[in-house]
Design a protein around this motif. Structure first.
Motif, PDB file in Angstrom:
ATOM      1  N   LYS A   1      22.868  86.982  55.738  1.00  0.00           N
ATOM      2  CA  LYS A   1      22.331  85.951  56.631  1.00  0.00           C
ATOM      3  C   LYS A   1      21.530  84.897  55.865  1.00  0.00           C
ATOM      4  CE  LYS A   1      19.667  85.076  60.818  1.00  0.00           C
ATOM      5  NZ  LYS A   1      19.221  85.587  62.111  1.00  0.00           N
ATOM      6  N   GLU A   2      20.702  85.341  54.959  1.00  0.00           N
ATOM      7  CA  GLU A   2      19.889  84.391  54.180  1.00  0.00           C
ATOM      8  C   GLU A   2      20.782  83.481  53.346  1.00  0.00           C
ATOM      9  OE1 GLU A   2      16.841  85.344  56.127  1.00  0.00           O
ATOM     10  OE2 GLU A   2      16.645  83.840  54.548  1.00  0.00           O
ATOM     11  N   GLY A   3      21.820  84.075  52.783  1.00  0.00           N
ATOM     12  CA  GLY A   3      22.796  83.298  52.018  1.00  0.00           C
ATOM     13  C   GLY A   3      23.487  82.263  52.891  1.00  0.00           C
ATOM     14  N   CYS A   4      23.794  82.665  54.139  1.00  0.00           N
ATOM     15  CA  CYS A   4      24.435  81.734  55.071  1.00  0.00           C
ATOM     16  C   CYS A   4      23.502  80.585  55.435  1.00  0.00           C
ATOM     17  CB  CYS A   4      24.859  82.471  56.349  1.00  0.00           C
ATOM     18  SG  CYS A   4      26.312  83.504  56.144  1.00  0.00           S
ATOM     19  N   ILE A   5      22.227  80.902  55.615  1.00  0.00           N
ATOM     20  CA  ILE A   5      21.270  79.853  55.949  1.00  0.00           C
ATOM     21  C   ILE A   5      21.188  78.832  54.810  1.00  0.00           C
ATOM     22  CG2 ILE A   5      18.793  79.373  56.320  1.00  0.00           C
ATOM     23  CD1 ILE A   5      18.697  82.095  57.835  1.00  0.00           C
ATOM     24  N   ALA A   6      21.147  79.350  53.588  1.00  0.00           N
ATOM     25  CA  ALA A   6      21.089  78.463  52.418  1.00  0.00           C
ATOM     26  C   ALA A   6      22.367  77.632  52.299  1.00  0.00           C
ATOM     27  CB  ALA A   6      20.858  79.278  51.148  1.00  0.00           C
ATOM     28  N   ALA A   7      23.499  78.269  52.532  1.00  0.00           N
ATOM     29  CA  ALA A   7      24.788  77.571  52.424  1.00  0.00           C
ATOM     30  C   ALA A   7      24.915  76.498  53.499  1.00  0.00           C
ATOM     31  CB  ALA A   7      25.943  78.568  52.533  1.00  0.00           C
TER      32      ALA A   7
ATOM     33  N   PHE B   1      29.287  87.234  61.977  1.00  0.00           N
ATOM     34  CA  PHE B   1      29.776  86.642  60.730  1.00  0.00           C
ATOM     35  C   PHE B   1      31.257  86.280  60.817  1.00  0.00           C
ATOM     36  CE2 PHE B   1      26.106  86.761  58.101  1.00  0.00           C
ATOM     37  CZ  PHE B   1      25.357  87.849  58.505  1.00  0.00           C
ATOM     38  N   GLY B   2      31.966  86.957  61.690  1.00  0.00           N
ATOM     39  CA  GLY B   2      33.379  86.626  61.892  1.00  0.00           C
ATOM     40  C   GLY B   2      33.530  85.211  62.430  1.00  0.00           C
ATOM     41  N   LYS B   3      32.707  84.873  63.437  1.00  0.00           N
ATOM     42  CA  LYS B   3      32.757  83.527  64.023  1.00  0.00           C
ATOM     43  C   LYS B   3      32.270  82.491  63.020  1.00  0.00           C
ATOM     44  CE  LYS B   3      32.354  84.363  68.990  1.00  0.00           C
ATOM     45  NZ  LYS B   3      31.478  84.335  70.157  1.00  0.00           N
ATOM     46  N   VAL B   4      31.227  82.851  62.288  1.00  0.00           N
ATOM     47  CA  VAL B   4      30.714  81.913  61.270  1.00  0.00           C
ATOM     48  C   VAL B   4      31.830  81.611  60.268  1.00  0.00           C
ATOM     49  CG1 VAL B   4      29.066  81.616  59.365  1.00  0.00           C
ATOM     50  CG2 VAL B   4      28.312  82.656  61.515  1.00  0.00           C
ATOM     51  N   ASP B   5      32.482  82.668  59.795  1.00  0.00           N
ATOM     52  CA  ASP B   5      33.547  82.505  58.811  1.00  0.00           C
ATOM     53  C   ASP B   5      34.681  81.647  59.346  1.00  0.00           C
ATOM     54  OD1 ASP B   5      36.269  84.135  57.456  1.00  0.00           O
ATOM     55  OD2 ASP B   5      34.714  83.279  56.167  1.00  0.00           O
ATOM     56  N   ALA B   6      35.034  81.871  60.603  1.00  0.00           N
ATOM     57  CA  ALA B   6      36.130  81.103  61.207  1.00  0.00           C
ATOM     58  C   ALA B   6      35.788  79.613  61.242  1.00  0.00           C
ATOM     59  CB  ALA B   6      36.421  81.617  62.616  1.00  0.00           C
ATOM     60  N   ASN B   7      34.544  79.310  61.576  1.00  0.00           N
ATOM     61  CA  ASN B   7      34.118  77.904  61.620  1.00  0.00           C
ATOM     62  C   ASN B   7      34.087  77.278  60.225  1.00  0.00           C
ATOM     63  OD1 ASN B   7      32.968  76.669  64.369  1.00  0.00           O
ATOM     64  ND2 ASN B   7      32.691  78.872  64.423  1.00  0.00           N
TER      65      ASN B   7
ATOM     66  N   ARG C   1      33.310  67.948  47.545  1.00  0.00           N
ATOM     67  CA  ARG C   1      32.045  68.687  47.470  1.00  0.00           C
ATOM     68  C   ARG C   1      31.816  69.506  48.731  1.00  0.00           C
ATOM     69  NH1 ARG C   1      28.005  64.665  44.175  1.00  0.00           N
ATOM     70  NH2 ARG C   1      26.399  65.668  45.431  1.00  0.00           N
ATOM     71  N   VAL C   2      32.173  68.953  49.866  1.00  0.00           N
ATOM     72  CA  VAL C   2      32.025  69.711  51.116  1.00  0.00           C
ATOM     73  C   VAL C   2      32.933  70.941  51.084  1.00  0.00           C
ATOM     74  CG1 VAL C   2      32.345  69.659  53.627  1.00  0.00           C
ATOM     75  CG2 VAL C   2      31.354  67.686  52.460  1.00  0.00           C
ATOM     76  N   ALA C   3      34.165  70.760  50.633  1.00  0.00           N
ATOM     77  CA  ALA C   3      35.105  71.889  50.567  1.00  0.00           C
ATOM     78  C   ALA C   3      34.593  72.986  49.629  1.00  0.00           C
ATOM     79  CB  ALA C   3      36.481  71.397  50.120  1.00  0.00           C
ATOM     80  N   LEU C   4      34.011  72.569  48.506  1.00  0.00           N
ATOM     81  CA  LEU C   4      33.505  73.560  47.538  1.00  0.00           C
ATOM     82  C   LEU C   4      32.351  74.374  48.118  1.00  0.00           C
ATOM     83  CD1 LEU C   4      33.659  71.587  44.163  1.00  0.00           C
ATOM     84  CD2 LEU C   4      34.946  73.629  44.774  1.00  0.00           C
ATOM     85  N   VAL C   5      31.476  73.691  48.837  1.00  0.00           N
ATOM     86  CA  VAL C   5      30.352  74.413  49.446  1.00  0.00           C
ATOM     87  C   VAL C   5      30.871  75.375  50.517  1.00  0.00           C
ATOM     88  CG1 VAL C   5      28.188  74.219  50.716  1.00  0.00           C
ATOM     89  CG2 VAL C   5      28.731  72.541  48.977  1.00  0.00           C
ATOM     90  N   CYS C   6      31.930  74.995  51.184  1.00  0.00           N
ATOM     91  CA  CYS C   6      32.531  75.891  52.182  1.00  0.00           C
ATOM     92  C   CYS C   6      33.019  77.180  51.534  1.00  0.00           C
ATOM     93  CB  CYS C   6      33.705  75.211  52.893  1.00  0.00           C
ATOM     94  SG  CYS C   6      33.216  73.940  54.074  1.00  0.00           S
ATOM     95  N   VAL C   7      33.555  77.087  50.324  1.00  0.00           N
ATOM     96  CA  VAL C   7      34.023  78.287  49.618  1.00  0.00           C
ATOM     97  C   VAL C   7      32.832  79.211  49.352  1.00  0.00           C
ATOM     98  CG1 VAL C   7      35.024  79.142  47.472  1.00  0.00           C
ATOM     99  CG2 VAL C   7      35.990  77.119  48.570  1.00  0.00           C
ATOM    100  N   LYS C   8      31.727  78.624  48.868  1.00  0.00           N
ATOM    101  CA  LYS C   8      30.505  79.423  48.630  1.00  0.00           C
ATOM    102  C   LYS C   8      30.020  80.056  49.928  1.00  0.00           C
ATOM    103  CE  LYS C   8      27.160  77.355  46.300  1.00  0.00           C
ATOM    104  NZ  LYS C   8      26.339  76.292  45.687  1.00  0.00           N
ATOM    105  N   PHE C   9      30.085  79.292  51.002  1.00  0.00           N
ATOM    106  CA  PHE C   9      29.608  79.751  52.302  1.00  0.00           C
ATOM    107  C   PHE C   9      30.428  80.952  52.755  1.00  0.00           C
ATOM    108  CE2 PHE C   9      27.671  77.662  56.340  1.00  0.00           C
ATOM    109  CZ  PHE C   9      27.323  78.896  56.851  1.00  0.00           C
TER     110      PHE C   9
END
Lengths: 146, 124
Positions: A109-115, A71-77, A92-100
């Motif tokens: 993980k499921e939340g990340c897949i959805a995001a 999740f550290g690498k995911v967050d960094a990306n 809109r892309v930036a906002l979804v990144c905040v949710k992600f």
């Protein structure tokens, strides 16, 4: 002028992108910079952004589908994508990144897949509009140079 | 200032899109621009003897972040003006304590940057 209908089309496209929150004030900042710097700057930045976003989203897909998600690498990306999307005004892309980032920080993980699915969708929609924008600008330039 | 009349700027940010935007903003003033993708690369610029008048420093970068890079550069005696530019308002204190001269929140707009450049006497 032959390019007038195309300029009207471009104006309508950009107005709708702002109205639907695809773009925010930062994009207007870039438009002002192009006016001062000369044509080509916006096209270059948009192209750079789209290429970078595509790369990051692909990388996120790989990371999230690992048996054990880093999740550290995911967050960094996601942080990087948020940064570049904010810099070009891709709201809109930036906002979804905040949710992600929020679900990532919960190791969900499921939340990340959805995001990721949502980011893919938002970026694809924006990318299509950017491509139309760039095509119109190119056609306008060709007509205006004749 | 570095030994030339042209203002020499080092842009430090891991995002290529952001660096391109800053480059365009600063080229309008006729500045000379160099880019670095992280804090370690920024420090290396000075270790190989390059001089800069101004550094635009992101914070959240892989490896050496902006706080560490700023602290390292000040420890080396580097006197260039450092404008820390980051999306995280909470890092303001740490960046200024590390030696940054000014702090801006991303996304940066041209007007805000111009005000600071004028305050630093980089613009006539």
């Amino acid at each position: 002028m032959a390019s007038a209908p195309l300029k009207a089309q471009l104006t309508d496209l950009l107005n709708s992108m702002f109205a639907m929150d695809f773009l925010d004030e930062q994009f207007k900042e870039l438009q002002m910079l192009e006016e001062a710097s000369g044509p080509g700057f916006l096209a270059e930045v948009v192209t750079l952004f789209c290429g970078d976003a595509e790369r990051i989203i692909s990388q996120l897909s790989v990371l999230i589908n690992e048996p054990v998600v880093d999740f550290g690498k995911v967050d960094a990306n996601v942080h990087q994508l948020k940064g570049s999307s904010s810099s070009v005004g891709a709201k809109r892309v930036a906002l979804v990144c905040v949710k992600f980032r929020n679900v990532c920080q919960e190791n969900d993980k499921e939340g990340c897949i959805a995001a990721l699915h949502e980011i893919r969708h938002e970026f694809d929609e924006l990318h299509k509009k950017f491509q139309t924008m760039l095509q119109l600008e190119q056609q306008i330039q060709v007509l205006d140079s004749k | 200032m570095a030994s030339s009349q042209v203002v020499k700027v080092l842009i430090v940010d891991d995002d290529v899109v952001t660096r391109r935007i800053y480059r365009t903003m600063l080229l309008r003033f006729g500045f000379e621009i160099t880019e670095a993708g992280d804090g370690k690369s920024a420090v290396s610029q000075f270790l190989i003897g390059n001089e800069y008048d101004l550094i635009l420093m992101d914070n959240d970068m892989p490896g050496m972040n902006g706080v560490e890079a700023t602290r390292t550069l000040r420890g080396m005696g580097i006197l260039a003006k450092i404008i820390a530019i980051t999306a995280d308002a909470n890092s303001r204190g740490a960046l200024l304590d590390a030696g940054a001269d000014e702090f801006l929140l991303k996304p940066v707009n041209f007007t805000m940057l111009t005000v600071i450049l004028k305050a630093f006497n980089f613009l006539n």
